[in-house]
Scaffold this active site. Structure first.
Site, short mmCIF file in Angstrom:
data_model
loop_
_atom_site.label_atom_id
_atom_site.label_comp_id
_atom_site.label_asym_id
_atom_site.label_seq_id
_atom_site.Cartn_x
_atom_site.Cartn_y
_atom_site.Cartn_z
N HIS A 158 0.80 -1.33 -0.14
CA HIS A 158 -0.08 -0.01 0.11
C HIS A 158 0.93 1.42 0.04
CE1 HIS A 158 0.81 0.88 4.26
NE2 HIS A 158 0.75 -0.36 4.58
N CYS A 174 3.02 -5.03 6.47
CA CYS A 174 2.63 -4.71 5.30
C CYS A 174 3.65 -4.07 4.70
CB CYS A 174 1.68 -3.67 5.49
SG CYS A 174 -0.08 -4.58 5.90
#
Length: 198
Positions: A158, A174
């Site tokens: 992301h 992440c």
């Protein structure tokens, strides 16, 4: 890979940290058009050159169309034909939150909403149940959701509203990218793309 609760704690903790700093006004100078400011195509001057997007000779050995994440050197490679790869700088999981293995891009979202998991809401009941997508959202401009065996791993590739975290191990699992880099990757990557994390 750690348990599901550890994984949830992972990405979400990083998101909480980013959201907290944004809500506290630590990065409020977004200009008159916050979406445009968040999608600036200029790298921060403090970001080392090696973490800026560039085409390189492919060091991965994977087939074209594969994403390879080098967690040690903090690079994401999108493998191209003819022995080339597009290399991006990334932020990765800090010690105890990193992971390796294979997954696939199971879903994609532009300006994704952030929904704190139940475990986080129990610890921090003052958090919103949902944060709408936008420049202050810790998931940034784009998100690619990583699946394994048809199930969401809770890991994402992301964007970020903290660009100077690129090249560092400080997320909770992440993979984060500069907003305009994640937008570039998002346009190249279809659902089903193989992702290799090393």
């Amino acid at each position: 890979m750690s348990s599901v609760s550890h994984v949830v704690r992972g990405c979400a903790a990083a998101a909480l940290l980013a959201a907290s700093s944004m809500l506290a006004g630590c990065a409020s100078n977004l200009g008159s058009d916050p979406i445009a400011a968040a999608m600036s195509t200029s790298y921060p001057s403090a970001l080392p050159v090696q973490y800026r997007r560039q085409q390189v000779v492919d060091p991965t050995g994977e087939k074209p169309g594969t994403i390879v994440i080098d967690t040690k050197d903090k690079f994401l490679y999108f493998v191209e034909p003819d022995g080339k790869a597009m290399r991006y700088g990334v932020g990765v999981g800090k010690e105890g939150f990193g992971w390796t293995g294979e997954a696939k891009v199971g879903a994609k979202q532009e300006w994704p909403d952030w929904i704190p998991p139940a475990e986080m809401l129990q610890r921090r009941p003052e958090l919103p149940l949902r944060m709408s997508g936008g420049p202050e959202n810790p998931l940034g401009a784009r998100a690619m959701y990583l699946y394994r065996d048809g199930k969401d791993t809770l890991f994402r590739i992301h964007g970020t509203n903290e660009p100077l975290t690129i090249g560092r191990a400080m997320s909770s699992g992440c993979i984060r990218m500069i907003n305009f880099d994640v937008q570039d990757l998002y346009e190249r990557v279809p659902i089903g793309t193989k992702v290799v994390v090393r």
